[in-house]
Design an enzyme around this catalytic site. Sequence first.
Site, PDB file in Angstrom:
ATOM      1  N   GLU A 190      94.451   8.517  36.706  1.00 25.48           N
ATOM      2  CA  GLU A 190      94.308   9.412  37.746  1.00 25.48           C
ATOM      3  C   GLU A 190      94.820   9.038  39.144  1.00 25.48           C
ATOM      4  OE1 GLU A 190      90.631  11.213  37.241  1.00 25.48           O
ATOM      5  OE2 GLU A 190      91.220  12.668  35.942  1.00 25.48           O
ATOM      6  N   GLU A 205      83.094  -3.351  20.528  1.00 25.44           N
ATOM      7  CA  GLU A 205      82.393  -3.471  21.669  1.00 25.44           C
ATOM      8  C   GLU A 205      81.493  -4.809  21.791  1.00 25.44           C
ATOM      9  OE1 GLU A 205      78.147  -1.190  21.443  1.00 25.44           O
ATOM     10  OE2 GLU A 205      79.892   0.354  21.175  1.00 25.44           O
TER      11      GLU A 205
END
Length: 304
Positions: free
Chosen positions: A82, A113
């Site tokens: 963004e 992970e």
Amino acid sequence: MLDPRLTERRNPRTSGIDEASAAEIVDLMAAEDATVPIAVAHARAEIARTIELIEAAFRQGGRLLYVGAGTSGRLGVLDASECPPTFGSPPEMVVGIIAGGLPALVKPAEGAEDDVNLGISAMDERQVSARDVVVGIAASGTTPYVRAALGRAQTLGARTVFLSCSEPPALVRETCDVCITVLVGPEVVTGSTRLKAGTATKLVLNMLTTGAMIRIGKTYGNLMVDLQAWSNKLVDRGQRILMEVTGLDREASRAAIAAAGGSVRTAIVMARTGLPRGEAERRLAESGGHLRPIVGDPPPAMGA
């Protein structure tokens, strides 16, 4: 046995939520969510210190890199993506890295992970250096991928920050430049850190990039003067900003932005000073991108 990770504990206030009506579920979740901004505010000093680190990195041509897995990784990628349309920043200035790569944005990456080697290689592949700031995001505070990435980043000389919603391990506190710990408490659904922890993470990331971008002159007052007009909405917003700051009408604002090569910030300088584009850009470079030293204060904001 009580889990030492706050995000993994059961919430006594929602233990009967499976018998609640839809309205009661909304009330329970709203009450829990209302505590998140307070928890974020308690980390004010650490968030501000991180903004200063990021600002310093940007000023020397460095980057901000987010590293996370699952929800934490997705939020980092979201915040990074963004920045270009909002602040006109190049895509490589803020980078989001998620365990498992881009496919993990829409589909769980099993085991990613826990892979410390992937965390290390993520830093090497992006050539992390002493000019960069790496923010590791791990709601539970224990994600191996994130901790390995931070360790490698430290070896490469980068400044490191750890953002979590549980108390971080002692080694992380001792080795990271800043630890942002936002204790939002147990989740509405036990362990579902996309809820309060995810909301807290989004709030903090908003502050980090917005704060750093403001500090390097990406806004004029609270006006978004460095946006990239990638849509009709953003083209309109840029023209309205120029109209508000300079008093030009719509057609004149459109022409002024075109004459400024599409830059609203440059167009403001040109319109307010009468300078040609090259001289306006030179003045902006001298001021570090800040408009106030060149054209004074922005007009007052009208009441909503």
